[in-house]
Each structure stands twice: as structure tokens, then as C-alpha cells.
Design a protein around this motif. Sequence first.
Motif, short mmCIF file in Angstrom:
data_model
loop_
_atom_site.label_atom_id
_atom_site.label_comp_id
_atom_site.label_asym_id
_atom_site.label_seq_id
_atom_site.Cartn_x
_atom_site.Cartn_y
_atom_site.Cartn_z
N GLN C 61 0.86 -1.18 0.00
CA GLN C 61 0.00 0.00 0.00
C GLN C 61 0.90 1.23 0.00
O GLN C 61 1.45 1.61 1.03
CB GLN C 61 -0.90 -0.02 1.24
N ALA C 62 1.05 1.85 -1.16
CA ALA C 62 2.07 2.89 -1.31
C ALA C 62 1.47 4.29 -1.38
O ALA C 62 0.43 4.50 -1.98
CB ALA C 62 2.87 2.64 -2.58
N HIS C 63 2.18 5.25 -0.77
CA HIS C 63 1.75 6.65 -0.89
C HIS C 63 2.39 7.21 -2.16
O HIS C 63 3.32 7.99 -2.10
CB HIS C 63 2.24 7.47 0.30
N ARG C 64 1.86 6.78 -3.31
CA ARG C 64 2.49 7.25 -4.55
C ARG C 64 2.15 8.71 -4.84
O ARG C 64 2.92 9.41 -5.46
CB ARG C 64 2.00 6.41 -5.72
N THR C 65 0.96 9.12 -4.43
CA THR C 65 0.58 10.51 -4.65
C THR C 65 0.09 11.09 -3.33
O THR C 65 -0.04 10.37 -2.35
CB THR C 65 -0.55 10.63 -5.68
N GLY C 66 -0.20 12.38 -3.33
CA GLY C 66 -0.65 13.01 -2.10
C GLY C 66 0.52 13.53 -1.29
O GLY C 66 1.66 13.54 -1.76
N ILE C 67 0.25 13.93 -0.05
CA ILE C 67 1.32 14.54 0.74
C ILE C 67 2.46 13.59 1.09
O ILE C 67 3.54 14.01 1.45
CB ILE C 67 0.79 15.16 2.06
N GLY C 68 2.22 12.32 0.98
CA GLY C 68 3.27 11.35 1.33
C GLY C 68 4.10 10.91 0.14
O GLY C 68 4.90 9.99 0.27
N ALA C 69 3.93 11.59 -0.99
CA ALA C 69 4.56 11.10 -2.22
C ALA C 69 6.07 10.95 -2.13
O ALA C 69 6.66 10.03 -2.74
CB ALA C 69 4.19 12.02 -3.38
N LEU C 70 6.71 11.84 -1.41
CA LEU C 70 8.18 11.75 -1.29
C LEU C 70 8.57 10.43 -0.64
O LEU C 70 9.45 9.70 -1.12
CB LEU C 70 8.70 12.93 -0.45
N TYR C 71 7.89 10.14 0.48
CA TYR C 71 8.20 8.89 1.17
C TYR C 71 7.81 7.70 0.33
O TYR C 71 8.53 6.70 0.25
CB TYR C 71 7.43 8.82 2.50
N GLY C 72 6.66 7.81 -0.34
CA GLY C 72 6.18 6.70 -1.16
C GLY C 72 7.20 6.31 -2.22
O GLY C 72 7.43 5.13 -2.47
N ARG C 73 7.80 7.30 -2.80
CA ARG C 73 8.79 7.05 -3.84
C ARG C 73 9.94 6.21 -3.30
O ARG C 73 10.33 5.20 -3.91
CB ARG C 73 9.29 8.40 -4.35
N TRP C 74 10.47 6.63 -2.13
CA TRP C 74 11.59 5.88 -1.58
C TRP C 74 11.17 4.54 -0.99
O TRP C 74 11.93 3.58 -1.04
CB TRP C 74 12.32 6.74 -0.53
N TYR C 75 9.98 4.50 -0.44
CA TYR C 75 9.48 3.23 0.06
C TYR C 75 9.38 2.22 -1.08
O TYR C 75 9.69 1.04 -0.92
CB TYR C 75 8.08 3.41 0.70
N GLU C 76 8.95 2.70 -2.23
CA GLU C 76 8.79 1.79 -3.35
C GLU C 76 10.15 1.29 -3.84
O GLU C 76 10.34 0.10 -4.11
CB GLU C 76 8.05 2.51 -4.49
N ARG C 77 11.12 2.21 -3.90
CA ARG C 77 12.45 1.77 -4.35
C ARG C 77 13.03 0.75 -3.38
O ARG C 77 13.61 -0.26 -3.81
CB ARG C 77 13.39 2.97 -4.42
N THR C 78 12.90 1.02 -2.09
CA THR C 78 13.44 0.10 -1.09
C THR C 78 12.73 -1.24 -1.15
O THR C 78 13.37 -2.29 -1.07
CB THR C 78 13.29 0.71 0.31
N THR C 79 11.42 -1.20 -1.30
CA THR C 79 10.66 -2.44 -1.38
C THR C 79 11.13 -3.29 -2.55
O THR C 79 11.35 -4.49 -2.44
CB THR C 79 9.15 -2.15 -1.53
N ASN C 80 11.24 -2.64 -3.71
CA ASN C 80 11.66 -3.38 -4.90
C ASN C 80 13.06 -3.95 -4.72
O ASN C 80 13.35 -5.09 -5.11
CB ASN C 80 11.60 -2.48 -6.13
#
Lengths: 320, 289, 442
Positions: C61-80
Motif C-alpha cells: 500500500q504505497a503513498h504514490r501521490t498526495g502529501i506522502g509522495a516523497l516517502y512513497g517514492r523511496w518506500y517503493e524503491r526500497t521495497t523493490n
Amino acid sequence: MKRKSLIYSLFLKGGVLLLLFLMQFILPTYHHSSFSKIMILASYAVGYNFLLGYTGLMSLGHAMFFASGMYSAGLSILYLGFTPLEGMVFGTVFTLTMSLIFGLFALRTSGVSFLIVTLMFGQTFYLAILYYNELTYGQDGFSLTNYLGSLVLFGEEFLYSNPVIRYNFALILLAVYLLITTIIILSPIGRILIAIRENEARTQLLGYNVFSYKLFALTFSGTLAGISGAMHALLFSYIGTTFAEIHHSISPLLWTLLGGAGTVIGPLLGTGIMYYLIDFISGITSNYLLVVGVILVLTIIWFPLGIMGTIRQRWLKWLP
Amino acid sequence: MPMVFLAVLDGTVTAFVLALIALGLSLVFGVMRIVNVAHGEFFMLGAVLSWFAYNWTADSVWGFVLALLIAPVIVGAIAVISERYILRKVDYNPESTIVATIGILYVIQQLTLMGFGPEARPVEAPIYFRVSFPWFGYSGYKLLVAVMSGLCLCGVWLLLKRTKLGLYMRATQQDYEIATTFGVPTKKIYASVFALGGGLAALAGVLVVPIRQADHLMGLEPLLLSFIVVIIGGLGSIRGTIIAAFLIGISDGIISVFYEPTLAKMLATLFVVMILIIKPSGLFGENQQ
Amino acid sequence: MSNKEKEKIDQQSEMNLSRRSVLGAGAAIAGAGIIGSQLIDPVAKTAYAAGSDKPIRIGFQAHRTGIGALYGRWYERTTNAAAKYINSIGGIAGRPIEIITEDDGTDPKRGADVVEKLATKHKVDFVYGTLFSHVVMGSAPRAGELKIPYFVVSEGYHVASGALNRYVFQPCITDVRSQITAVSNWIFSNLGKNVALIYPDYAFGYDHRDYASAAAAKSGAKITAKIAIPPTASSFTRYFVKIPKNTEVIYHVMVGPGVLTFVREMGEHYGTKHPKLFGFIDSLEGVNINSSGLEFLDGSHFWEAMPRYADGYPTSGSNFYRDAVGVDNTGASKSDSKDVSAYSHMFGCWETLFAIKEAVEQSGYKSKKDYKTLIETFEGFTGFNEGIAHPQGSKVFSGKTHQGYGQQFVSQVKNGKFNVVHRTSIADGMYEPETDYTKKSL
């Protein structure tokens, strides 16, 4: 014409509702719950449409009514130990009072000023929830799951989050809303509201107390929104400021416009389409708001009457 | 005592900038009778373009100058395109315009997100100096912003009162049909007004961005504040807008010092309600009936 | 850090490595390089024993957009990156890991919908990855209703507070209460005892206000002011005036787009004579410390969960992790030095995926029928060892609160970088459990 309209529209409405009722038996799990949510949100839109489509008043603060129903029901269940039913009743009464008082002030303005006033009040309500966060849990919100208990129907116990309960309660709410709004629209009151929408000055000249009709419309619309909010709290359990934010005020506007303001089925159609569209687009790009924006612009330019509105204009003139 | 002084100082700076932003909205409403919900996004674009200019020139002074020149022009162009291809198509119907501009808001905001990114980015002020008061220090640039906004406001006033374009705008505002009969190119005036409104907002964005960072969501707050200003001042009244901006700006500064900001905002809205009950068309507004 | 400590840490990661090679039979998969956006390494798949190649599906469940987008981006990279690495060493219990990502827009309403979609449409085994508190609050109850394990990477205190349900875990990122408790004493002992608190006017901020105040009361320190700032504030000068003159330390935890303005205006307000500052890296995640306007922070201290600069905690596990997620020695992306990471949060994703792996392998989880066993096994964990799987440091895990506890870092800004000056022990951040999820029903 009136009688025929009523019969035709009841048939149409009844048909759609019957279809929805039957669909729950064939829908796969995911879509089953999507439909439940769509129906609740559609009822919010139906309430909104009563004000926009039929009375011609555009509000950008309707989230305030939705949230007031949601929070008053939820907080009374949480703190005062109300049962879900009592919570709903409280939520209804609270929102009704609030929309009445709001209407008394806000309807002193009209047109654009009215719009801005609704916008600002919506914002203030949102801020008030944040300000009293000790009580309301502010932005984080809270869940009613542990406070709802279970529903006893036909001798069986059900949880409110049970998919069958969710679907059918949402359906019943929607059905009731459609029925009531259809009846009112086709009644004398409804025709005066439409007259106000078409030409307020002339209606005033004809001797009608335009202000009290508008007040009625606003209060009714607000209360419907509030009941939707309270039901949403019961069925989906989460209560948070996200339901009081400006986007939640823009949503029913978007759904109603897309589906067709001033038609009764329009809001339901619009809600369903937007819900699935966003779902579908999120799978392709992360930027669904962009698509929403484009759709808004295209719809208002090419289909200002919305889908059902265009259908009514071109083919089915009897649609209410 | 120093708290009040700071509040007045801060409030004055806010008021000037707010006046500039709200003016655009007010002009558009006055002449075109529509509300542009995407107005805040024009402000945001000014700030974002300023960042690009700053980044491209790698110099805070030249970047600032560049931004001052190109941001209002680019945003003005976007405004003209929106006006021509969207607003005109809905015939300037008030409700349709609102819906259309909400759509434009989403489009601008999201495109900015895609091109600029989700994080907030700083822009350096062209001049940096600290003014030292006995109780606290204050940013010299902020004072400069107030001065520059004031100059812009004067510029707009001159435009409206002393130029032919301004004359046409005022004529169109008074009565569209009669103005057309008299040979005023009303369609072009509409485009110009919309562009001017957007340009002013963008200008405010350029001025403000060294004080606060640029981010794609920064347009909402100024939009709401502008709405309050325009309502209190009276839709369509330039004088009302400016006076209301000062009223709001300074009182917001003072109230925030003594009360919590969230409460202050709520009070501001209630204040608006009071005004509307007494005078529904705002302090200086024309009657809309 | 002493040499002996470094040795011990390296030893532990060695231990973990060898443990893993026992588990990952097909570990010698060199072909792990050709992964595009798909997470399943086709090469790795063929190496698995027959019958066990059905992937373990994890819904992100990723914060790809919205106010959390910055974190979502890095969370996604780390997850992958974590999934890629896990697959390269044999996957989970011999099965490849598959990540299905959905955007929740950092919105609680959509969060619940995303949980629903992941669970019922994509039929994932587990859902994980939420950061923002309000989204967690909106989504976790739905996970409980759907009876699917939900792993949070949030740093909020809601899991440990008992407000959620037994399906929710936060094993590999510490919570705010723990962080504040751990560093407060350092602040009072090293910076000063008269502290002004500045925090955002919502739940995250209140946590800081409440726990810092509690810690102060315990250590005889005094809170001179509690200043709440609305999240939308763009100008902060009016708040600095409220800070009393006798304040020795300003404890600040501003988040959001206003942070740089906040710092700059603080500098303008105070000039050269100013109280000491203690901040939380949450304010500066994704922001380069050398950005203009941050000069005022020079010499000040920050809490970090995981040191952004590589020399802050150079264990072999930590270095391996940094390399695997594509972050350079300054904490920025290797492919774009302007893209600064959310280094003190994203490790939670990496570690949580490994924790899930460990739980699946130890419980013998095969499918949804085994949720109960999985949860009970997880609740039996007492901690996680430091190493490649847990590069931030060892964790103590409480089955009762479903929360992990770990070390914290205090860093000082000097010479344009963060320099670690203190490392807390895990015990510094422990508190009495306020709930017991093991007693709740499933």
C-alpha cells in the motif's frame, strides 16, 4: 404528464434497484464491496443533486453535512454509549439542525457569494474538527469497529461490516433516497424548486416565498448528506477529517455533473463511473487526479447536462 | 508589545501580497462575472516557474529578474488559452465556469507534480539582509516584498484608470452589451482580464517564493484567503478588495499572536458571516440582484 | 564506535548471512541483474524446488501521490530492492516474492479501498507499507475485518497503543514514543534543561508534545513553551516571539513544505545569539542539509533513526543495504545527487519484508489458512538480529504490543553533513506495554 412521469420513473428507479439487488448474488468479492461503497456515496450525491440539479444552488461545502452526520453519530456512539440506531437518529437530528441554521445565514447570499460561503463554512467545519482534536481524534480519526456491537436480524447476529449487511443497507438507503426525492420533485414543492432554478426573480414575483423554499431544499439536501455520512460510519467504521475536506465537497459535484444534474439516476451513474474510472486509472498511472481534472473540463464543455441529462434531452423526455 | 509590533509588521507584508493575489480574482469577477477556482494554481505556477528560473540561471538575482519577466507572461498565456478554449465554450456560465476551473485546477496541479516533484523546493532571495529591531530580527527581503507589491498595486491602478485598456476593462465591467455596441473589443478584453488576473497571481508567487518554498499544493491556502478577501470587500470592487486584504492581513497577524492559528481562522470565517448578514454584497460590493 | 563494537556487529551479520545460506538453497543466482519493473526474477524462479514455486504475494500500500509522495517514492524503491535481493537468495521458504503495489493517495478513505483491493481482488498473502498515521488508522481496521495480516512501516504509536487489531504489526520501525523517550535524556543532559517545544498541530505533533513533556517531568527538566503550528502555516515569525527568553533549547519537529522557511525565519528572528536546537530528521527527509536557508542549523543536533551519511553507522550490513537500495554516501540517490532519500524511514520497508520472510519460514506458513499460526509465531519473536536483513540495528520485539524497538542516533550538523555523536541503547527507548494483542481474538 405528471402521472405518466411518476409511473415511468418509478419503473426505471425500481428496475435499477432490482438490478442492484440481484447483482449482489453474482458479484465477485471485490466488486461486491465496491458496489456497497458506491451506493452509499451515490446517496450522498443524490442528496447533493436535490440542491444543485433541482433547486439550482451549487454548494462547495457539502462535506460539512456529510461529516457532521458521520461525526455526531460516531461520537455519540463512542462517548455516550449510544447504540448504532440511536447514533443514526442523533446524527440525523444534529445535521438537520445544523443545515437549517446554516441555511438561515447562508441563503442571504446567492450565486457566487453563496458558493464561496459554503466553501468557507466547509473549511471552518474541517478546522473545528481539527481544533477539538482531543474529542474528535483530529486528522488521525478513529474506528467504530469495537463499539458497534452486532445487529440482530431474523434471529441471527451480524456484524455491521458483514458484506451482506453493507450491501443491502446501502441499497436500502439509496432506494429510500431515490423514492423520497422522486416524490418531492414530482410534487408541487418540486415544481416550485425547479421554477426557482429556472428563474428566481419571476418565481418571487409570482408570490412564492423563495427564501423558505430554498431553505427547505438546503436543509433537506444537507440532512440527506448527513444521514449518508452516519450510515457510512456504521458500515465502514472509519471516521476521519478526510470526509470533511474540500475534495469530499467537490466529489458529489463531480459525480452529479457527470451523471446528469437534475436527473434522479444521474448521481448514481456518475458515482459509479468515477469510482471505477479512478480504480482503473490508478492501475495505469499514479496520476488519477489529472484524469479527473480533464474529465471535469470535457464533461462541462461537451456534456453539461451529464450523461443522463443528455439522454433525457435527446431521447427520453419523460425522465425526471 | 513587541508581539503586537511583529504581528503588525508580518500582517502588513501578508496584506500586500494577499491584495495582489486577491486583486486578480476580483478583477476577473468584476469584469467577467465568473469565479476562477484555479486562481491559486496561477499563484503556485508563478512560484514554481521562479524556481526553474533560479535553477537555470544559478543566480538568485538574475533568476529573480528572469522570473519576474517570464512567469506572469507564461501564466498569462495559460490563462488566455484556458479562456479561449474552455471558458468561452461554456459561455461564461457561472456554474459551468466553476466546474471547468476546478478541472483546470486539478490538471495544473498534477502536471506540476509530474514536472516538479512532490517535495517543496527553496528559492533564494535576490537580496538577503536582516533588519534588527530591539526585540527581534526581521527579514529585509520581506519588507522589500511589501514595497514591490505596493508598486504593482499602483501599477494596476494606473492601468485601470489611465490607459485605454483600463478604460475598456471598466466599460466592459459596467455593461458588457453597451460596451460592445460602443466598439469595445469585449472578447479580447475578457482574454486580457483573465490574463491579467493570472499574471498578477503569478507575480505574487514570484515575490513570495523566496519567503516560503515552492510546492505543488501551495495554491489552496491563498485561494481560500482570496475568497474571504473578495467576499468581504465585495465582489467586483477593487477598492473593497484592497481594503479587505489589509483588514484580513493585519487582523490575522494580530489574532494569531494571541490565539491559536486554527482558532483564528475559524474566527475569520465567523467574521465573514457577520459581514454577510449585515451586508450580503460585502463592504463595497454592488448589489447582484 | 569502538573497534570491539564494530567487530561484534560484523560478527552478528556474518551469523545472519550463514543462516541465510542454509535457508536459501538456490543462493548462487547471479542473474539477479536483469530486473525491470517486474519483481519476479525469472532466473531465480527456475531454481526452486518443484511444487513450491507459487509466489508469496505481498500487497504494498504505497503513498504514490498526495502529501506522502516523497516517502512513497523511496518506500517503493526500497521495497523493490528488498524483493529483488530476497529473490536472489532463494525467496521466502523457497517461493519467490511478488510485490503488488497500489496507490492510496495518502488518503485514509482510499487506504481502506486499497486494502480491500489487495486482499480480495489481487488476493495477496499480506498487506504492508503504510506510513502516514491517519492512513494507518483508516486502513488497519479494514485489514482486521478482512482478517489479513497488515504490516505497518509508520513510526506512529497507534499499533503499540492498542488502538488497532491483532492482525496489525509494526515490527521493524520504532515508534515516536520510543524515539522521544530515548533521546530526551540526552537532550536534557547535553543541551539544557529549559526546553521550548515546537510541533505541528496534529497527532504526530501531539505525540511529541506529550512524550517530551513526560520525559521532562521525569528528569527534572522544564518545558518553557508548547507551540503548536498548523500544518498549512507558511510563515512562522509570529510563533518565535512566543518563546520565552530563558529557553536554552528549542526542540522542533516541523514537517511539511514549510520547513525550510521555518528554519530560515528562525535564523532571521534570532540572529547569532540563539538557543540550542534539537530537531528530528522527519523535518528534513528528502531535503539536502546544504539547501539554502538551512544555514541556521549548522552546529545543531538531530534525531536520526538511521544515519543518512554512510560514516554514521558503517557496519557491513548497513553498507550492503545502502548499496542495494541505490543510495550514495551522502544519503542521496546514486543516479541523481539532488534526489535525497528518506533514509530514516525507508529501512523499515527492507527490514519488514525480511521479518515477514522470517515469520513465514519459522511458522511454516503456506496459505491463508495458516494466518493464525503465522501471527502466533510472530508474537513469539523476541527480536531481530542486526545484519543485512536488519541493517538499522538489532530490534527487540514485543509480542504484546506488536511493536519493534531499536536504537536511535543523535547527529550534529557540521561541515555540511550529519555526524553521529550519540547512539542510544534499545533499553533507552522502552516503556511499559499499554496493551496485549495476544489476548485479543483473531
